[in-house]
Every structure is written in structure tokens, then in C-alpha cells.
Design an enzyme around this catalytic site. Structure first.
Site, PDB file in Angstrom:
ATOM      1  CB  CYS A   9     -68.180 -16.425 100.739  1.00 22.14           C
ATOM      2  SG  CYS A   9     -68.662 -15.555  99.240  1.00 22.14           S
ATOM      3  CG  HIS A  48     -70.926 -14.005  96.460  1.00 23.78           C
ATOM      4  ND1 HIS A  48     -71.418 -15.077  97.175  1.00 23.78           N
ATOM      5  CD2 HIS A  48     -72.013 -13.349  95.980  1.00 23.78           C
ATOM      6  CE1 HIS A  48     -72.739 -15.061  97.133  1.00 23.78           C
ATOM      7  NE2 HIS A  48     -73.130 -14.025  96.410  1.00 23.78           N
ATOM      8  CG  HIS A 100     -72.915 -24.381  93.395  1.00 24.40           C
ATOM      9  ND1 HIS A 100     -73.715 -23.353  93.847  1.00 24.40           N
ATOM     10  CD2 HIS A 100     -73.711 -25.472  93.323  1.00 24.40           C
ATOM     11  CE1 HIS A 100     -74.937 -23.801  94.032  1.00 24.40           C
ATOM     12  NE2 HIS A 100     -74.971 -25.091  93.713  1.00 24.40           N
ATOM     13  CG  HIS A 102     -74.188 -29.692  91.226  1.00 19.91           C
ATOM     14  ND1 HIS A 102     -74.453 -30.190  92.477  1.00 19.91           N
ATOM     15  CD2 HIS A 102     -74.855 -28.510  91.158  1.00 19.91           C
ATOM     16  CE1 HIS A 102     -75.256 -29.362  93.133  1.00 19.91           C
ATOM     17  NE2 HIS A 102     -75.511 -28.337  92.350  1.00 19.91           N
TER      18      HIS A 102
HETATM   19  P1  5GP Z   1     -77.726 -26.423  94.475  1.00 29.84           P
HETATM   20  O1  5GP Z   1     -78.957 -27.115  95.004  1.00 29.84           O
HETATM   21  O2  5GP Z   1     -77.680 -24.976  94.970  1.00 29.84           O
HETATM   22  O3  5GP Z   1     -77.503 -26.545  93.023  1.00 29.84           O
HETATM   23  O4  5GP Z   1     -76.501 -27.179  95.143  1.00 29.84           O
HETATM   24  C1  5GP Z   1     -76.043 -26.923  96.424  1.00 29.84           C
HETATM   25  C2  5GP Z   1     -75.220 -28.119  96.827  1.00 29.84           C
HETATM   26  O5  5GP Z   1     -74.404 -27.746  97.916  1.00 29.84           O
HETATM   27  C3  5GP Z   1     -76.055 -29.310  97.275  1.00 29.84           C
HETATM   28  O6  5GP Z   1     -75.732 -30.440  96.477  1.00 29.84           O
HETATM   29  C4  5GP Z   1     -75.664 -29.506  98.749  1.00 29.84           C
HETATM   30  O7  5GP Z   1     -75.591 -30.859  99.106  1.00 29.84           O
HETATM   31  C5  5GP Z   1     -74.321 -28.812  98.837  1.00 29.84           C
HETATM   32  N1  5GP Z   1     -73.997 -28.185 100.089  1.00 29.84           N
HETATM   33  C6  5GP Z   1     -74.788 -27.333 100.803  1.00 29.84           C
HETATM   34  N2  5GP Z   1     -74.144 -26.913 101.912  1.00 29.84           N
HETATM   35  C7  5GP Z   1     -72.922 -27.512 101.899  1.00 29.84           C
HETATM   36  C8  5GP Z   1     -71.804 -27.463 102.787  1.00 29.84           C
HETATM   37  O8  5GP Z   1     -71.791 -26.792 103.817  1.00 29.84           O
HETATM   38  N3  5GP Z   1     -70.714 -28.210 102.447  1.00 29.84           N
HETATM   39  C9  5GP Z   1     -70.672 -28.976 101.308  1.00 29.84           C
HETATM   40  N4  5GP Z   1     -69.554 -29.669 101.093  1.00 29.84           N
HETATM   41  N5  5GP Z   1     -71.710 -29.034 100.441  1.00 29.84           N
HETATM   42  C10 5GP Z   1     -72.823 -28.311 100.734  1.00 29.84           C
HETATM   43 ZN    ZN Z   2     -70.478 -16.520  98.216  1.00 30.51          ZN
END
Ligand code: 5GP
Ligand code: ZN
Length: 113
Positions: A9, A48, A100, A102
Site C-alpha cells: 500500500c 488493498h 500481487h 509475479h
Molecule cells: P510473495 O512471496 O509474497 O509471493 O512475494 C513477495 C515479493 O515481494 C518477493 O518476491 C519480495 O522480493 C518482494 N518484496 C518484498 N518487499 C519488497 C519491497 O519493499 N520492494 C520491492 N520492490 N519488492 C519487495
Molecule cells: Zn496493502
């Protein structure tokens, strides 16, 4: 986690820095801080939702905005092949509880930012 203290957020509101790569009215995209493939972009709804299921079931406009932005960036930055995936729940690897996607590819197109 709720919106309070949610890092994505804060990125969506531009309160903390991220390398932004694209945006539309309801979604924003930025480079993953810890890329696991040569191309690794995160695409999030500006509103969110804890995960992609909550997003999908509550806000079709934001869902479409996320999918469109991810698709546009895939065509721009990936050489044909890519994945657009949503880890959902801690056991599936979700660590940030703001929906999110990827966008990853092993075959990026040209020079990446
Ligand atoms: P998840 O594991 O929740 O599917 O993916 C979270 C992703 O967010 C991870 O790939 C991690 O590297 C990325 N990430 C976490 N914190 C930050 C941040 O503050 N900035 C950016 N650009 N990526 C983030
Ligand atoms: Zn959020």
C-alpha cells in the site's frame, strides 16, 4: 495483514520508494527488490486486498487492471515466454499479504532497467 502498515500500500501511494515500471488507474507495477529470474516484476492493485482470491471476488475492475498491466509489461519486457503467478497463503510462499502478481521470465527482451 490489513492496509495499516502494508508495505505494498505504501508503494502504491508512493510513500516509500520502488522502481516503478508501469501504472494504470487501478494497478501499479515495480521491479521485485530480490529478483528470482532475469525478469521479475510485481503487479499490484492500488486498493488493498490480501490475496488474488479476495481481489477477484470483490473488485473485477482492479483485477482486470492488474491483468492488463501485467500483460502489457509481459509483451514489452519478455521474449514470448513468461509466467504471471500469484502465491496465495503462507504455505504457498506468500510473504506480503497484499495481492500481487509475479511477472517472471527467463527470456527478457533487450536491456532491463
Ligand atoms: P510473495 O512471496 O509474497 O509471493 O512475494 C513477495 C515479493 O515481494 C518477493 O518476491 C519480495 O522480493 C518482494 N518484496 C518484498 N518487499 C519488497 C519491497 O519493499 N520492494 C520491492 N520492490 N519488492 C519487495
Ligand atoms: Zn496493502
Amino acid at each position: 495483514m490489513t492496509e495499516d502498515g502494508c508495505i505494498f500500500c505504501k508503494i502504491a501511494r508512493k510513500e516509500i520508494p520502488a522502481k516503478l515500471v508501469g501504472e494504470n488507474a487501478l494497478a501499479i507495477a515495480f521491479w521485485d527488490v530480490s529478483p528470482r529470474q532475469p525478469l521479475h516484476i510485481l503487479v499490484i492493485p492500488k486498493v488493498h486486498y490480501a490475496n488474488v482470491a479476495e481481489l477477484t471476488l470483490n473488485d473485477e475492475a482492479s483485477l482486470v487492471a492488474v491483468m492488463k498491466l501485467g500483460s502489457e509489461l509481459a509483451l514489452e519486457f519478455a521474449e514470448e515466454s513468461f509466467r504471471f503467478s500469484f502465491n496465495t497463503g503462507a504455505a504457498a510462499g506468500q510473504t506480503v499479504f497484499h495481492a500481487h502478481g509475479h511477472l517472471t521470465s527467463r527470456t527478457p527482451r533487450g536491456e532491463l532497467a
